[in-house]
Design an enzyme around this catalytic site. Structure first.
Site, mmCIF file in Angstrom:
data_model
loop_
_atom_site.group_PDB
_atom_site.id
_atom_site.type_symbol
_atom_site.label_atom_id
_atom_site.label_comp_id
_atom_site.label_asym_id
_atom_site.label_seq_id
_atom_site.Cartn_x
_atom_site.Cartn_y
_atom_site.Cartn_z
ATOM 1 N N GLU A 1 18.379 -17.924 -4.108
ATOM 2 C CA GLU A 1 18.004 -16.615 -4.640
ATOM 3 C C GLU A 1 17.630 -16.720 -6.123
ATOM 4 O OE1 GLU A 1 17.085 -13.935 -3.536
ATOM 5 O OE2 GLU A 1 17.427 -12.449 -5.096
ATOM 6 N N TRP B 1 -2.383 -2.987 -1.739
ATOM 7 C CA TRP B 1 -2.009 -4.404 -1.751
ATOM 8 C C TRP B 1 -2.939 -5.052 -0.746
ATOM 9 C CZ3 TRP B 1 -0.114 -7.991 1.822
ATOM 10 C CH2 TRP B 1 0.450 -9.147 1.284
ATOM 11 N N GLU C 1 9.238 -15.652 -8.529
ATOM 12 C CA GLU C 1 8.597 -14.349 -8.288
ATOM 13 C C GLU C 1 8.072 -13.719 -9.571
ATOM 14 O OE1 GLU C 1 10.563 -11.654 -4.844
ATOM 15 O OE2 GLU C 1 11.966 -12.239 -6.412
ATOM 16 N N CYS D 1 0.836 -1.196 0.000
ATOM 17 C CA CYS D 1 0.000 0.000 0.000
ATOM 18 C C CYS D 1 0.874 1.250 0.000
ATOM 19 C CB CYS D 1 -0.951 0.086 1.177
ATOM 20 S SG CYS D 1 -2.157 -1.241 1.229
ATOM 21 N N ASN E 1 -2.372 2.562 5.298
ATOM 22 C CA ASN E 1 -1.449 1.463 5.039
ATOM 23 C C ASN E 1 -1.205 0.777 6.373
ATOM 24 O OD1 ASN E 1 0.676 -0.219 4.286
ATOM 25 N ND2 ASN E 1 2.200 1.410 4.464
ATOM 26 N N GLY E 2 -1.478 -0.531 6.447
ATOM 27 C CA GLY E 2 -1.296 -1.247 7.706
ATOM 28 C C GLY E 2 -2.474 -2.170 7.941
ATOM 29 N N LYS F 1 6.575 -4.786 -2.841
ATOM 30 C CA LYS F 1 7.987 -4.506 -2.603
ATOM 31 C C LYS F 1 8.309 -4.436 -1.121
ATOM 32 C CE LYS F 1 12.059 -3.158 -4.053
ATOM 33 N NZ LYS F 1 12.817 -4.337 -4.503
ATOM 34 N N HIS G 1 18.523 -36.590 -1.778
ATOM 35 C CA HIS G 1 17.600 -36.912 -0.688
ATOM 36 C C HIS G 1 16.172 -36.461 -1.015
ATOM 37 C CE1 HIS G 1 20.959 -38.194 1.714
ATOM 38 N NE2 HIS G 1 21.573 -37.048 1.445
ATOM 39 N N ARG H 1 4.596 -0.561 -4.418
ATOM 40 C CA ARG H 1 4.233 -1.007 -3.074
ATOM 41 C C ARG H 1 2.951 -1.834 -3.060
ATOM 42 N NH1 ARG H 1 6.830 2.041 0.997
ATOM 43 N NH2 ARG H 1 5.233 1.382 2.442
ATOM 44 N N LYS I 1 14.020 -15.675 -7.645
ATOM 45 C CA LYS I 1 13.851 -14.706 -8.737
ATOM 46 C C LYS I 1 12.935 -15.292 -9.800
ATOM 47 C CE LYS I 1 14.784 -11.678 -7.378
ATOM 48 N NZ LYS I 1 15.127 -11.644 -6.038
HETATM 49 C C1 G6P Z 1 9.268 -8.564 -0.180
HETATM 50 C C2 G6P Z 1 9.972 -8.181 -1.467
HETATM 51 C C3 G6P Z 1 11.307 -8.904 -1.555
HETATM 52 C C4 G6P Z 1 12.150 -8.597 -0.327
HETATM 53 C C5 G6P Z 1 11.400 -8.920 0.965
HETATM 54 C C6 G6P Z 1 12.132 -8.367 2.180
HETATM 55 O O1 G6P Z 1 8.905 -9.902 -0.217
HETATM 56 O O2 G6P Z 1 9.162 -8.523 -2.585
HETATM 57 O O3 G6P Z 1 11.997 -8.481 -2.715
HETATM 58 O O4 G6P Z 1 13.324 -9.343 -0.371
HETATM 59 O O5 G6P Z 1 10.101 -8.305 0.953
HETATM 60 O O6 G6P Z 1 12.132 -6.974 2.083
HETATM 61 P P1 G6P Z 1 13.199 -6.025 2.747
HETATM 62 O O7 G6P Z 1 12.786 -4.646 2.319
HETATM 63 O O8 G6P Z 1 13.088 -6.226 4.217
HETATM 64 O O9 G6P Z 1 14.527 -6.415 2.223
#
Ligand code: G6P
Length: 612
Positions: free
Chosen positions: A485, A73, A492, A2, A99-100, A607, A508, A27, A489
């Site tokens: 990671e 969001w 996501e 948000c 937001n919250g 984000k 395993h 956001r 990626k």
């Molecule tokens: C969300 C974002 C990720 C990020 C994670 C942690 O899931 O989509 O890209 O790694 O939050 O966010 P931060 O701002 O704490 O690194």
């Protein structure tokens, strides 16, 4: 998670709000809305992206010099026009963006319904606007007092902005556990979830503190107060970002721009902090709590998502170079587990945004138990940066693509510097190896550039994977977190199911999944476990898996076994993640583009996750 933007001043509010919402769209982007006062209240809300709201607003009046906007969001209630913010009181006078999460909304809602308030949405937010209206009318409070009293009755997290048709001369904002920034322009005031909507109008900002309320007036004055109505002196700061940082700069997507930005951002992270020729590394933040680091019995890293993967790399770095036990925790699990935290522990939060609710709460728990807290954060002035005892910014600049790329490599760079500084000071690091690492670190930006130049080959490999339903990423040692990671990626942004695994663990379980339909991306740059990785690749090939191997330049053995090989420049093993992560970012990017996915705003993600 948000985004909020608000404007009060001498010009039309609408263009500022729309542009602000576009900047904040990373956001959350399932719906967007705007409320304007001119002098009556008009509210426009649309499911979908800001572009849809803009299209809709072409045919409606958008005058007014005061307004609030929101991009959502969804938490409570599906994405829809009616659940979009702003929410409005039953008499149509008060509008609010939030937001919250309001945790006690259900109880409040029942009471307010009994008092005659008509709820139209499924959101938790709507209770707030009715509560403010109720207090204002029944308790004869003015708007400011009504907001303050309402906030004292809610449990949860909030950043809000409220406006009232009866008071077109003011806007009221408040925050608790969700960020809110005040922008001070020449003849206007702004409020936003972060500085991105503000930066083109002013570089003077005040980051509101938790449980502060701000009254913005149309004459350009403002007052910041506590929830107990005490006046607070504003701490005005200068923004260190500019508009170019918020634009795509000729790239098709922010993610691609940010991937290509990495030679610069890694260098930026190291600037003034290391000197290979002179043989030093210096992070001021670590000096602030030098005793805590030197006396620590262990380090605990707490983070979420990509930042957690950076934490896993930190485990290898600190154990290897500084010989200290390390634990890496999902912040959300750590905080609810009643963890054992000692006063000698140093708890290090890694967060791009500096606002992730779980990471923030994990830190607060660590603080309450007497541990030293340290922040590895990108966004300057963010909540995590402010609550920690000390910290180091990663200086990656604004990251707009939802999938984190340049923040990840900057986090890993910074964590490497921390491990070097600690290792040297503790005497656990061989001085010759220390020097070699410093020299190699200075060479990393150039080597990242060389990896970026392999883009054409990576696109060819992307064609092979783009229609597969699954993918497996394997790595050992420093490359294991990179495999995690890489898989993150891909899932996501392309929605292909992907898993990262320690290569040796494959037998395993995941080996059962391998057939000709399973691409297996193997990180095989390690020197220490090279033969073992080669055996893992044989095991995949024996089951007809498609092997894409990331190897060090000059490799011949694995090249002979793999279906595709990507040769990246050689480096020292502790620095491998900084190079190995790059082709995986590009691979995920190209696959997502080929599948027609919305790379910068993947479905369901946000984000910055400022709710638990
Ligand atoms: C969300 C974002 C990720 C990020 C994670 C942690 O899931 O989509 O890209 O790694 O939050 O966010 P931060 O701002 O704490 O690194």
């Amino acid at each position: 998670m948000c985004g909020i933007v608000a404007y009060i001043g001498g010009d039309a509010a609408f263009p500022v709000l729309i542009k602000g919402l576009q900047r904040l769209e990373y956001r959350g982007y399932d719906s967007a809305g705007i409320a304007l006062l001119d002098p009556l209240l008009s509210v426009y809300k649309k499911q979908g992206k800001v572009a849809g709201l803009l299209e809709f607003a072409r045919d409606v009046p958008t005058a007014g010099k005061v307004g609030i906007g929101h991009t959502r969001w969804a938490t409570h209630g599906v994405p829809s026009d009616v659940n979009a913010h702003p929410h409005v009181s039953s008499d149509g006078e008060i509008a609010l963006v939030h937001n919250g999460i309001i945790e006690n909304y259900s109880l409040l809602k029942t009471a307010l319904e009994n008092q005659g308030h008509r709820f139209v949405s499924e959101t938790d937010t709507e209770v707030l606007v009715h509560l403010i209206a109720e207090i204002k009318s029944r308790e004869s409070a003015d708007l400011e007092e009504a907001v303050r009293l309402a906030l004292q009755r809610v449990v949860g997290a909030y950043a809000i902005v409220v406006m009232d048709a009866a008071r077109p001369d003011i806007l009221i904002g408040a925050r608790k556990s969700s960020p809110l920034v005040l922008g001070i322009g020449a003849d206007a005031l702004y409020l936003a979830s972060d500085a991105t909507p503000i930066v083109e109008y002013t570089n003077k900002v005040v980051y509101l503190q938790d449980e502060e309320l701000v009254v913005l007036r149309s004459d350009g004055t403002f007052e910041i107060k506590t929830m107990q109505n005490e006046l607070m002196p504003p701490f005005i700061q200068e923004l260190d970002i500019n508009i170019e940082m918020l634009e795509k700069g000729g790239f098709e997507h922010f993610m691609l721009k940010e991937i290509h930005d990495q030679p610069r951002t890694i260098a930026e992270c190291m600037r003034g902090r290391i000197h290979a020729a002179e043989g030093w590394v210096h992070l001021g933040g670590m000096e602030v709590c030098s005793d805590a680091f030197m006396n620590a019995q262990r380090l605990i890293f707490a983070a979420c998502g990509t930042s957690w993967h950076a934490g896993l790399i930190a485990e290898y770095l600190f154990e290897d170079l500084a010989r200290i036990p390390v634990e890496v925790e999902y912040a959300s699990e750590f905080r609810y587990r009643n963890p054992v935290i000692a006063e000698q522990d140093v708890v290090i939060a890694i967060s791009q945004s500096g606002e992730t609710a779980d990471t923030l709460a994990a830190l607060e728990l660590a603080k309450a138990r007497g541990a030293t807290t340290y922040g590895v954060v990108n966004v300057v002035g963010s909540s995590i940066a402010r609550v920690t005892d000390a910290g180091s910014y990663i200086h990656a600049g604004p990251e707009i693509g939802v999938a984190s790329t340049k923040a990840f490599t900057a986090q890993v760079t910074l964590l490497t510097l921390m491990a070097l500084q600690m290792g040297l000071k503790k005497g656990t690091l061989d001085p010759v190896f220390f020097r070699e690492l410093l020299h190699e670190l200075e060479a990393i930006p150039g080597k990242v550039q060389a990896v970026l130049a392999m883009d054409k080959l990576i696109q060819q490999i992307a064609v092979e994977i783009k229609d597969k339903p699954n993918a497996l990423y394997l790595g050992r040692g420093y490359n294991f977190p990179v495999a995690l990671e890489g898989a993150l990626k891909l899932k996501e942004i392309s929605y292909i199911h992907a898993e990262g695994y320690p290569a040796a663990e494959m037998k395993h379980g995941p080996i059962a999944l391998i057939d000709e339909e399973m691409p297996v991306i193997v990180l095989a740059t390690n020197k220490s476990a090279y033969e073992k990785i080669a055996s893992n690749i044989q095991e995949v090939k024996a089951r007809k898996g498609l092997v894409i191997a990331i190897v060090s330049r000059g490799d011949t053995q694995i090249r002979a076994m793999a279906d595709y090989t990507l040769e990246i420049p050689d480096t020292l093993e502790p620095l491998t993640p900084l190079l190995a992560a790059i082709p995986l970012q590009l691979l995920a990017y190209h696959i997502a583009v080929m599948r027609g996915c919305d790379v910068d705003q993947p479905r369901n993600l946000a984000k910055s996750v400022t709710v638990e």
